[in-house]
Motif scaffolding. Structure first.
Motif, PDB file in Angstrom:
ATOM      1  N   ALA A 118       0.834  -1.197   0.000  1.00 53.42           N
ATOM      2  CA  ALA A 118       0.000   0.000   0.000  1.00 53.42           C
ATOM      3  C   ALA A 118       0.872   1.251   0.000  1.00 53.42           C
ATOM      4  CB  ALA A 118      -0.900  -0.013   1.234  1.00 53.42           C
ATOM      5  N   ILE A 119       0.244   2.406  -0.148  1.00 53.02           N
ATOM      6  CA  ILE A 119       0.948   3.683  -0.003  1.00 53.02           C
ATOM      7  C   ILE A 119       1.663   3.670   1.343  1.00 53.02           C
ATOM      8  CG2 ILE A 119       0.648   6.179   0.208  1.00 53.02           C
ATOM      9  CD1 ILE A 119      -1.897   5.828  -1.527  1.00 53.02           C
ATOM     10  N   CYS A 120       2.899   4.096   1.363  1.00 53.52           N
ATOM     11  CA  CYS A 120       3.748   3.916   2.544  1.00 53.52           C
ATOM     12  C   CYS A 120       3.134   4.494   3.813  1.00 53.52           C
ATOM     13  CB  CYS A 120       5.129   4.507   2.298  1.00 53.52           C
ATOM     14  SG  CYS A 120       5.196   6.326   2.174  1.00 53.52           S
ATOM     15  N   PHE A 121       2.396   5.600   3.701  1.00 55.22           N
ATOM     16  CA  PHE A 121       1.848   6.228   4.898  1.00 55.22           C
ATOM     17  C   PHE A 121       0.781   5.361   5.554  1.00 55.22           C
ATOM     18  CE2 PHE A 121       1.204   9.587   7.786  1.00 55.22           C
ATOM     19  CZ  PHE A 121      -0.161   9.725   8.003  1.00 55.22           C
ATOM     20  N   LEU A 122       0.237   4.405   4.824  1.00 48.88           N
ATOM     21  CA  LEU A 122      -0.819   3.553   5.364  1.00 48.88           C
ATOM     22  C   LEU A 122      -0.289   2.228   5.899  1.00 48.88           C
ATOM     23  CD1 LEU A 122      -3.593   4.106   2.679  1.00 48.88           C
ATOM     24  CD2 LEU A 122      -3.351   5.221   4.903  1.00 48.88           C
ATOM     25  N   VAL A 123       1.021   2.115   6.019  1.00 49.41           N
ATOM     26  CA  VAL A 123       1.591   0.840   6.478  1.00 49.41           C
ATOM     27  C   VAL A 123       2.220   0.998   7.859  1.00 49.41           C
ATOM     28  CG1 VAL A 123       3.157  -1.065   5.927  1.00 49.41           C
ATOM     29  CG2 VAL A 123       1.988   0.167   4.088  1.00 49.41           C
ATOM     30  N   ASP A 124       3.352   1.683   7.948  1.00 47.45           N
ATOM     31  CA  ASP A 124       4.042   1.844   9.237  1.00 47.45           C
ATOM     32  C   ASP A 124       4.913   3.098   9.187  1.00 47.45           C
ATOM     33  OD1 ASP A 124       5.129   1.484  11.738  1.00 47.45           O
ATOM     34  OD2 ASP A 124       6.161  -0.389  11.271  1.00 47.45           O
ATOM     35  N   PRO A 125       4.283   4.279   9.067  1.00 43.11           N
ATOM     36  CA  PRO A 125       5.082   5.496   8.951  1.00 43.11           C
ATOM     37  C   PRO A 125       5.758   5.849  10.274  1.00 43.11           C
ATOM     38  CG  PRO A 125       2.761   6.048   9.187  1.00 43.11           C
ATOM     39  CD  PRO A 125       2.837   4.562   9.068  1.00 43.11           C
ATOM     40  N   PRO A 126       6.920   6.505  10.224  1.00 44.28           N
ATOM     41  CA  PRO A 126       7.631   6.931   9.015  1.00 44.28           C
ATOM     42  C   PRO A 126       8.530   5.862   8.397  1.00 44.28           C
ATOM     43  CG  PRO A 126       8.751   7.763  10.940  1.00 44.28           C
ATOM     44  CD  PRO A 126       7.538   7.057  11.455  1.00 44.28           C
TER      45      PRO A 126
END
Length: 449
Positions: A431-439
């Motif tokens: 998924a878009i990186c912000f929706l996984v484990d940011p930062p």
């Protein structure tokens, strides 16, 4: 004048904005590319399944949790849960049929010690039989000492508010260690300590800082005792990984017990959830106040299997010389019904294993994996969330029949093959990186297949 709640929301939004800015402004590392031809996991990899004492055994003695249930009429009645107490032998056979090598259990303090200074030999014989069955089936026991449940008499003494709680806790746990160390189990001292603390705080049964200190003391003391009795023991306390804020949520406890971990136990379920993160930020900003805001239903939380890679990455960097064991992982459904997003238990499991193999291929030392759980169980107030490889309709089926889910055959195939095939591709790409484990997922991305 702005309301206090308005200030909480503004503070939470500011925290979320700062995370976004960090992701946007910090230079990202080049994506970690997949290995050419994904290799299988090492033959020594420890595939396993898990169960919990109070959640699955039934026939429950007086404890903090029997009292919480009695005090909350909206909770499902515990009944005899899935009755692991009477059906442990058949459940252990189901696990053995998968080909797994580890069976995790909890040994319930409330069952063993019905009164201060009094231990029930019959209760010990029950656990003797459970562990013997695990070993006879060719598996290694993983023993959890504290899975959030303590005796009613300890409640009456003040629970984790009591200065004597750690001493009472250790008196029981030393007896457990003396009894079972010769079986060479994998040890888990305290299950998800921060989640344990949160559960107790929500019921007014603990103070956060005080309980954190006492839990860490208990872990460190029993770790030393286990190694005194069993010098080559492998001991951990598993953390419930929180994507997007792991260091802030679990970091303080991990720092307190870091010198007494032989392996790092990690439970991974869900990706970063912006809505939940906002709620958590509001609670943190409110201090002692706890706004009465509804939380998401557990089966609606976001599943991003690539997130397990970042959980493993995080702890491989925090503990570069220790192996990591995924003590719990699985997928919730609502009453065993198909998920609204269409994700099947089999596909979720295969996709997860793909990312574990990616982590291993990239040099992260993963020693084992437990599926949570072998059967459905009591999910702390409700039978609605279903996690089991075998589903059980506790509310409607007096026979408590174990019904295999689609993932049973899948798990057996994966164990036999040592993972997913080299050419496997996850059913859902990253998924878009912000929706996984940011930062971390934005600054240290892992590329899709």
């Amino acid at each position: 004048m702005r309301s206090r709640f308005h200030r909480y929301v503004l503070a939470a939004l500011a925290a979320a904005a700062s995370t976004l800015l960090l992701c946007a402004q910090s230079p990202a590392m080049p994506p970690i590319r997949p290995a050419a031809g994904l290799p299988p996991l090492d033959p020594g990899f420890l595939w396993g399944v898990a169960a919990s004492g109070f959640q699955s055994e039934g026939h429950a003695p007086d404890s903090n949790w029997t009292r919480y249930i009695a005090a909350n009429p909206e909770y499902d009645e515990l009944r005899d849960s899935v009755d692991f107490y009477d059906r442990y032998a058949s459940d252990i056979r189901l696990a053995a049929d998968l080909g797994v090598r580890v069976f995790r259990i909890g040994i319930e303090w409330a069952r063993l010690q019905p009164a201060p200074g009094v231990w029930d030999e019959g209760a010990f014989r029950f656990y003797d039989a459970v562990i013997a069955s695990i070993e006879q089936a060719g598996m290694r026991p993983m023993i959890t000492l504290d899975h959030w449940v303590y005796p009613g008499w300890a409640v009456d003494r003040g629970g984790w508010r009591s200065p004597g709680m750690v001493g009472d806790w250790l008196a029981n746990m030393r007896r457990v260690v003396d009894r079972y160390a010769s079986h060479d189990p994998l040890w888990v001292t305290v299950n998800e300590p921060v989640a344990y603390i949160v559960h107790e705080i929500r019921r007014g049964a603990a103070d956060a800082a005080q309980m954190e200190e006492r839990i860490a003391h208990a872990h460190n003391a029993i770790y030393d005792y286990i190694h005194q009795v069993q010098p080559g023991a492998q001991v951990t306390s598993n953390v419930g990984y929180v994507a997007g804020s792991e260091a802030q949520v679990n970091g303080a406890v991990v720092d307190r017990i870091a010198d007494r971990l032989d392996y790092v136990g990690v439970d991974y379920y869900f990706a970063y959830d912006p809505a939940q993160a906002l709620l958590d930020s509001i609670v943190r900003a409110s201090g002692s106040a706890m706004p009465n805001l509804p939380g998401p239903r557990i089966w609606e939380l976001p599943l991003r299997t690539e997130g397990i890679y970042y959980a493993l990455q995080h702890y491989s960097r925090r503990f570069p010389n220790k192996p990591i064991y995924i003590v719990e992982n699985g997928m919730p459904t609502e009453n065993g019904l198909p998920r609204g997003d269409g994700y099947t238990r089999s596909d979720h499991f295969r996709d997860t294993v793909y990312w574990i193999q990616r982590a291993e291929a990239d040099g992260i030392d993963v020693m084992g994996y437990n599926y949570w759980s072998i059967t459905d169980n009591y999910e702390w107030g409700s039978y609605t969330p279903r996690f089991g490889l075998y589903t059980v309709n506790v509310r409607t089926d007096p026979t408590l029949t174990r019904h295999p889910t689609d993932a049973v055959g899948t798990y057996a195939q994966i164990v036999a093959a040592g993972g997913v095939p080299a050419a496997y591709r996850p059913t859902r790409g990253p998924a878009i990186c912000f929706l996984v484990d940011p930062p971390a997922s934005c600054l240290n991305p892992v590329a899709g297949p």
